[in-house]
Design an enzyme around this catalytic site. Sequence first.
Site, PDB file in Angstrom:
ATOM      1  N   SER A 113      24.046  20.989  45.866  1.00  0.00           N
ATOM      2  CA  SER A 113      23.369  19.899  45.437  1.00  0.00           C
ATOM      3  C   SER A 113      23.191  18.555  46.571  1.00  0.00           C
ATOM      4  O   SER A 113      22.396  17.834  46.512  1.00  0.00           O
ATOM      5  CB  SER A 113      24.015  19.561  44.266  1.00  0.00           C
ATOM      6  OG  SER A 113      25.280  19.182  44.217  1.00  0.00           O
ATOM      7  N   TYR A 115      22.618  18.572  49.659  1.00  0.00           N
ATOM      8  CA  TYR A 115      21.473  18.625  50.423  1.00  0.00           C
ATOM      9  C   TYR A 115      20.037  18.269  49.535  1.00  0.00           C
ATOM     10  O   TYR A 115      19.361  17.657  49.913  1.00  0.00           O
ATOM     11  CB  TYR A 115      21.107  19.846  51.308  1.00  0.00           C
ATOM     12  CG  TYR A 115      21.927  19.932  52.446  1.00  0.00           C
ATOM     13  CD1 TYR A 115      21.715  19.089  53.520  1.00  0.00           C
ATOM     14  CD2 TYR A 115      23.239  20.704  52.677  1.00  0.00           C
ATOM     15  CE1 TYR A 115      22.498  18.865  54.663  1.00  0.00           C
ATOM     16  CE2 TYR A 115      23.907  20.720  53.794  1.00  0.00           C
ATOM     17  CZ  TYR A 115      23.350  19.827  54.909  1.00  0.00           C
ATOM     18  OH  TYR A 115      24.300  19.813  55.976  1.00  0.00           O
ATOM     19  N   THR A 136      19.909  34.841  57.602  1.00  0.00           N
ATOM     20  CA  THR A 136      18.996  33.603  58.162  1.00  0.00           C
ATOM     21  C   THR A 136      18.725  32.677  56.988  1.00  0.00           C
ATOM     22  O   THR A 136      18.247  33.143  55.823  1.00  0.00           O
ATOM     23  CB  THR A 136      17.793  34.245  58.821  1.00  0.00           C
ATOM     24  OG1 THR A 136      18.080  35.150  59.785  1.00  0.00           O
ATOM     25  CG2 THR A 136      16.714  33.271  59.175  1.00  0.00           C
ATOM     26  N   GLU A 138      16.738  29.086  55.762  1.00  0.00           N
ATOM     27  CA  GLU A 138      15.576  28.348  56.153  1.00  0.00           C
ATOM     28  C   GLU A 138      15.723  26.924  55.372  1.00  0.00           C
ATOM     29  O   GLU A 138      16.033  26.731  54.329  1.00  0.00           O
ATOM     30  CB  GLU A 138      14.122  28.909  55.680  1.00  0.00           C
ATOM     31  CG  GLU A 138      13.043  28.175  55.948  1.00  0.00           C
ATOM     32  CD  GLU A 138      12.504  27.297  54.842  1.00  0.00           C
ATOM     33  OE1 GLU A 138      11.634  26.213  55.165  1.00  0.00           O
ATOM     34  OE2 GLU A 138      12.512  27.655  53.507  1.00  0.00           O
ATOM     35  N   GLN A 157      25.185  28.336  48.179  1.00  0.00           N
ATOM     36  CA  GLN A 157      26.390  29.106  47.646  1.00  0.00           C
ATOM     37  C   GLN A 157      25.647  30.482  47.160  1.00  0.00           C
ATOM     38  O   GLN A 157      24.212  30.482  46.894  1.00  0.00           O
ATOM     39  CB  GLN A 157      26.803  28.634  46.216  1.00  0.00           C
ATOM     40  CG  GLN A 157      27.769  29.193  45.646  1.00  0.00           C
ATOM     41  CD  GLN A 157      28.463  28.463  44.439  1.00  0.00           C
ATOM     42  OE1 GLN A 157      27.946  28.571  43.299  1.00  0.00           O
ATOM     43  NE2 GLN A 157      29.716  27.902  44.604  1.00  0.00           N
TER      44      GLN A 157
END
Length: 189
Positions: A113, A115, A136, A138, A157
């Site tokens: 949260s 970000y 990976t 994004e 998470q």
Amino acid sequence: MAIKSDRWIRRQATEHGMIEPFVDGQVKEDEAGGKLISYGLSSYGYDIRVADEFKVFTNVRNALVDPKAFSEDSFVDLQGEYCVIPPNSFALARTLEYFRIPRDVLTVCIGKSTYARCGIIVNVTPLEPEWEGHITLEFSNTTPLPAKIYANEGVAQVLFLESDEPCETSYADRAGKYMGQAGVTLPRS
């Protein structure tokens, strides 16, 4: 399917190497007492960290984004304590943690949260049964301003869903194209 608790995650990580390196508990401060975006084991999941390797999208060459023929020229490689993502752009990175998913488990990854509240969206596909590697990640910057991602801190998470029976065909059985990925991995066709 049932979501797995911290006890189950700890046991799978320590006895079967499901997460390496594994941090048993939430880390919220660095060694000097400075605040971090938390990472490590939580009640029903594991907060993953982003490594210090980034591929930042650029449209300098007016490239077409094509998942079947993705050009590495569309990225600028960066390494450092943080990454600045241009407005309305994105970057790829990888987790510090290496995962080995059990045959009867599917994971779902959701952004933190901290970000999300800044307009930075973390997108990760599910980790399928018997997949292994560095994830990976994004990061989409949905804002009209540059956005900062901090290396070696929490970004998302992972939730673990265990089935009551193993799958018939796992990612390893299919020899999936992203099996064992080590660095920031671009789309493969």
